[in-house]
Design an enzyme around this catalytic site. Structure first.
Site, short mmCIF file in Angstrom:
data_model
loop_
_atom_site.label_atom_id
_atom_site.label_comp_id
_atom_site.label_asym_id
_atom_site.label_seq_id
_atom_site.Cartn_x
_atom_site.Cartn_y
_atom_site.Cartn_z
N ASP A 1 0.82 -1.22 0.00
CA ASP A 1 0.00 0.00 0.00
C ASP A 1 0.85 1.26 0.00
OD1 ASP A 1 0.96 -0.38 2.57
OD2 ASP A 1 -1.00 -0.69 3.48
N ASN B 1 -7.82 -2.93 14.15
CA ASN B 1 -9.18 -3.20 13.66
C ASN B 1 -9.20 -4.39 12.69
OD1 ASN B 1 -7.99 -2.17 11.37
ND2 ASN B 1 -9.37 -0.42 11.13
N HIS C 1 -7.28 -4.72 9.98
CA HIS C 1 -6.95 -4.46 8.57
C HIS C 1 -5.63 -5.13 8.18
CE1 HIS C 1 -4.80 -0.35 9.53
NE2 HIS C 1 -3.94 -1.32 9.54
N GLU D 1 -9.63 -1.90 5.18
CA GLU D 1 -10.32 -1.60 6.44
C GLU D 1 -11.56 -2.48 6.57
OE1 GLU D 1 -8.62 0.06 8.38
OE2 GLU D 1 -8.39 2.18 7.91
P1 PGA Z 1 2.04 -1.40 12.84
O1 PGA Z 1 0.91 -1.36 11.75
O2 PGA Z 1 3.01 -2.48 12.44
O3 PGA Z 1 2.67 -0.04 12.78
O4 PGA Z 1 1.37 -1.69 14.15
C1 PGA Z 1 0.43 -2.54 11.21
C2 PGA Z 1 -0.73 -2.22 10.32
O5 PGA Z 1 -1.49 -1.30 10.62
O6 PGA Z 1 -0.89 -2.93 9.32
#
Ligand code: PGA
Length: 235
Positions: A67, A136, A138, A143
């Site tokens: 992404d 959440n 994702h 999302e």
């Molecule tokens: P993080 O994010 O490794 O910074 O916790 C993971 C994500 O949101 O995919």
């Protein structure tokens, strides 16, 4: 699904890096699906160490990232292109021309999504896709939603994601509100998937891998894939 519980972040990073390293050693022409965020930083550090020790050769590796924020160019230090250069690509012998991240500056977002999906397809999708996970559920920037997205698309980020990511920006207003992301379908086309999470992700990971398969928990789609390894910190 193979589930590996580890004691701490250090162990998480070492085990994840060893799986990615094995992929590169077994197939030096691998297409690696890569992820950004805080979680994979330790794994990338271990890969750089292995490279410096002469154990890894990235010269024929290609990569596709999950992404990118809409509106940020690769020179912006908050962009995911910048993150990948800074945490991995600048420190190993990968050819940057073989590393792909959606173009956050693309004006025609629909055309960019189509271009990126076609690019992933032309590379045969990822041989090994690394994933972090949001609180959440994702993966990439998919999302929670009413349906699983099949292909690369442009998403509006949830308030909780903007809040979580604002820790890395000067002010919350600076966090982009939309992003390009591979779809769940794009991710599931990877031949192997490696999901990693630190101690703060234990609850959501267990919900995703043992709970119902539902687009309300996007990572639960991984239950539909036949070669997934999950490593998370669980004490
Ligand atoms: P993080 O994010 O490794 O910074 O916790 C993971 C994500 O949101 O995919």
């Amino acid at each position: 699904m193979k589930v590996i519980k580890v004691k701490n972040y250090d162990e998480l990073s070492k085990v994840a890096a060893s799986i990615i390293a094995a992929q590169v050693i077994n197939n030096p022409q691998s297409v690696l699906g890569l992820a950004t965020g805080s979680t994979p930083i330790g794994a990338y550090k271990n890969l750089v160490c292995a490279y410096n020790d002469g154990l890894l050769d990235f010269s024929n590796v290609k990569s596709i990232n999950l992404d990118e924020y809409c509106g940020l160019s690769g020179e912006n230090d908050q962009s995911y292109r910048y993150f990948m250069n800074d945490n991995l690509f600048n420190h190993v012998n990968i050819d940057k021309n073989n590393t792909f991240v959606p173009d956050g500056t693309a004006e025609d977002s629909e055309a960019e999504c189509e271009r990126y999906e076609a690019l992933c397809e032309s590379l045969g999708y990822a041989d090994l896709q690394l994933l972090g996970i949001g609180h959440n559920g994702h993966i990439g920037f998919n999302e929670p939603a009413s349906a699983f997205a099949a292909k690369t698309h442009c998403v509006k980020l949830q308030e909780s994601t903007i809040n979580a990511n604002s820790r890395l920006f000067e002010k919350k207003e600076d966090v982009p509100t939309s992003a390009f992301t591979m779809g769940i379908g794009t991710i599931l086309k990877a031949k192997k998937i490696l999901l990693i999470g630190g101690a703060d992700k234990k609850e959501i990971i267990e919900k995703a891998i043992y709970g119902d398969v539902t687009p309300e928990v996007p990572a639960s789609a991984l239950q539909l894939h036949k070669d997934v390894t999950v490593i998370y910190v669980a004490e």
